[in-house]
Design an enzyme around this catalytic site. Structure first.
Site, mmCIF file in Angstrom:
data_model
loop_
_atom_site.group_PDB
_atom_site.id
_atom_site.type_symbol
_atom_site.label_atom_id
_atom_site.label_comp_id
_atom_site.label_asym_id
_atom_site.label_seq_id
_atom_site.Cartn_x
_atom_site.Cartn_y
_atom_site.Cartn_z
ATOM 1 N N CYS A 143 30.821 40.129 34.398
ATOM 2 C CA CYS A 143 30.202 39.957 35.630
ATOM 3 C C CYS A 143 29.150 40.795 36.218
ATOM 4 C CB CYS A 143 31.278 39.484 36.735
ATOM 5 S SG CYS A 143 32.328 40.988 37.331
ATOM 6 N N SER A 202 31.533 51.486 36.990
ATOM 7 C CA SER A 202 31.516 50.169 37.511
ATOM 8 C C SER A 202 31.297 50.053 38.892
ATOM 9 C CB SER A 202 33.220 50.043 37.542
ATOM 10 O OG SER A 202 33.620 49.959 36.241
ATOM 11 N N GLN A 209 39.772 46.588 35.170
ATOM 12 C CA GLN A 209 39.438 45.553 34.344
ATOM 13 C C GLN A 209 38.553 45.865 33.153
ATOM 14 O OE1 GLN A 209 38.035 42.230 36.761
ATOM 15 N NE2 GLN A 209 38.419 40.821 35.064
ATOM 16 N N MET A 288 40.736 36.283 36.493
ATOM 17 C CA MET A 288 40.149 36.898 38.015
ATOM 18 C C MET A 288 40.715 36.156 39.009
ATOM 19 S SD MET A 288 37.539 39.022 37.315
ATOM 20 C CE MET A 288 36.204 38.992 38.290
#
Length: 544
Positions: A143, A202, A209, A288
């Site tokens: 994502c 990130s 994740q 998720m």
């Protein structure tokens, strides 16, 4: 990989045997033929056509030199060949390249068009490796990022081919991709994937994740032809780095995932008095969605509705989270559930939006406790909620790019841990580079073993033939074992000096010097062999 000092006549004949023999035998005929008619000298094959197409300028120089020049002047033709396209791929080894677009520089509207579902990764790898200058490939599509990792024969041409491929598959113009992409090569590419796996790149520093997603790249790549030794080794080492950073720095402590950041964002936007009464709806019960549910429970939510294609996953979550009322609803009742919810979290794999403006316009406003607004928190890429929904007065839409204000919490502590992580990454990067450097000597090791084995077998056959046919099988085996033992002991020293994996003080320079010395002493001709193998592999791919 370094090149030999010059292409010898023997090497040249290995690559172009029919051309050199033809020009030597028939100089008058060669002189009459223009360079464009080189094909008349030999019967063309798919491999020879590929070689001629790639090395035509050098071949033309060679043919002209063989026809009109004396033997001494042919050196200039060899020098021209040495500087030709044939030599370009042997001057240095293939490069590891990453072509990426991430949340830091690329809007979600572009990332969702570039996103490749996990089920399509093997197909994408195959297509990438069919490109002329790409040997190996991997896809990391999440994502927050879309990154293509490749081993390229040529950095410039490889990047161009991959960028064109990304444009073709996504429909985004090349110029627009170039505006947002980042390019990293070799050591920088290695450091980047290590930082990604460690959670340093990130949106939420240290989130866990991404490590699972890097592991999934390796899992999906197993058995896929283009997921080769260099790329698989890179990603496997990245997993080791990710685990080590989290263990030794505890960077994940206090760090939030994208799912928990989504819950935090929703609570930040709601009046504090409504946190315990707001009606929560989660659409999608995958990885998720499950994390969203867990974080809602951790924040004190005791009742929520979960919409999913099937009830099986929701039942499993319900059994795991006792004391919480989790109500399952099928997709067919999704709009009804939205009308009755104050906060909607979406996390499905749908490639088309679940909600557009027309779906939301006629819905009743949210509860008075939340100010009459309905919050859509969309953590899917591609997005599940169209941006047009934000045009509705009673709706507020947030996506993964809006999580940055949540990330600011505990920033100083995480930055300190990130500095500790960088030291680990620097150490692991050196280990990986040493491993990759050691691969340069693999062709020489194989050829030296094959060379020794040919001599052993030939001499063994001579010996056995002199001993006659009446010797026993036991004696034959003993002689065979003796010959193998002698060869292995003789090769042990050279083999040890061809290995450079960082386990001893031997430097790469010394190892490469040893490799080149062995190449010269035994005429192993590693560089030409590597070139032939690379081109042959590409020709075979195009024929499939």
């Amino acid at each position: 990989m370094a090149v030999s000092r010059a292409f010898t006549g023997a090497k040249l004949e290995t690559v172009f045997p029919t051309i050199t023999s033809a020009t030597a035998a028939s100089p008058s005929r060669s002189a009459a033929a223009p360079p464009s008619q080189i094909g008349v000298f030999f019967k063309p094959t798919p491999f020879s056509r590929a070689l001629i197409h790639k090395f035509r300028p050098a071949i033309c120089c060679l043919v002209a030199s063989n026809v009109s020049a004396s033997p001494s002047s042919s050196l200039s033709a060899l020098e021209q060949l040495k500087a030709s396209a044939a030599d370009r791929y042997t001057k240095e080894r293939s490069s590891i390249v990453v072509i990426g677009l991430s949340v830091h520089s690329t809007p979600v509207e572009m990332r969702e068009k570039l996103a490749i579902p996990e089920a399509e990764w093997p197909r994408a790898i195959a297509e990438l490796c069919n490109l002329n200058h790409i040997e190996e490939a991997a896809v990391l599509s999440t994502c927050n990022r879309m990154e293509i990792y490749v081993v390229a024969l040529s950095q410039h041409r490889g990047v161009k081919e991959v960028t064109d491929w990304m444009s073709k598959t996504s429909g985004i113009p090349v110029s627009e991709i170039c505006q947002h992409r980042f390019l990293l090569y070799n050591k920088d590419a290695t450091q980047h994937i290590f930082e990604v796996s460690a959670g340093l790149d990130s949106l939420v520093l240290g989130e866990g994740q991404i490590l699972a997603q890097v592991k999934q790249v390796v899992k999906v790549g197993q058995g896929v032809g283009g997921f080769g030794r260099n790329i698989s080794g890179l990603f496997k080492h990245a997993i080791t780095v990710g685990k080590r950073v989290r263990t030794e720095t505890n960077i994940a402590a206090g760090a939030v995932s994208v799912s928990s950041a989504a819950v935090e964002l929703a609570l930040m936007k709601l009046p504090e008095s409504s946190h315990s009464t707001a009606r929560m709806l989660v659409i999608g019960a995958g990885k998720m969605g499950k994390l969203v549910i867990k974080h809602l429970v951790a924040k004190g939510c005791t009742k929520m509705v979960v919409v999913n294609r099937t009830e099986e996953r929701v039942s499993a979550i319900r059994e795991e989270l006792t004391g919480v009322e989790i109500i399952y609803k099928p997709l067919s009742e999704m709009l009804t559930c939205v009308a009755e919810a104050d906060v909607i979290f979406t996390s499905t794999a749908s490639e088309t939006p679940l909600f557009l403006k027309e779906h939301v316009t006629d819905l009743p406003p949210g509860g008075q406790e939340v100010g009459g607004l309905r919050l859509f928190v969309d953590i899917s890429v591609p997005r599940n909620v169209g941006s047009c929904v934000s045009d509705v007065d009673t709706a507020r839409v947030y996506n993964v790019d809006d999580l940055k204000e949540v990330v600011a919490a505990n920033k100083e502590d995480r930055l300190r841990k990130a500095m500790e992580a960088q030291a680990i990454i620097a150490e692991e990067s050196k280990l990986f580079e040493s491993w990759r450097d050691s691969l340069e000597t693999v062709p020489t090791i194989k050829k030296l073993r094959a060379y020794a084995e040919r001599i052993r077998v030939a001499e063994l056959d001579k010996c056995l033939s002199k001993m006659g046919d009446d010797i026993s099988n036991k004696t034959r085996r003993a002689i065979d074992d003796l010959s193998r033992g002698i060869v292995n002991k003789l090769l042990h020293g050279p083999m040890q000096h061809l290995r450079c994996d960082g386990s001893d003080s031997r430097t790469l320079t010394e190892t490469l010097e040893n490799m080149h010395a062995l190449n010269r002493m035994f005429s192993l001709e590693t560089e030409i062999s590597v070139l032939e193998q690379k081109i042959r592999a590409k020709v075979e791919q195009t024929q499939k």
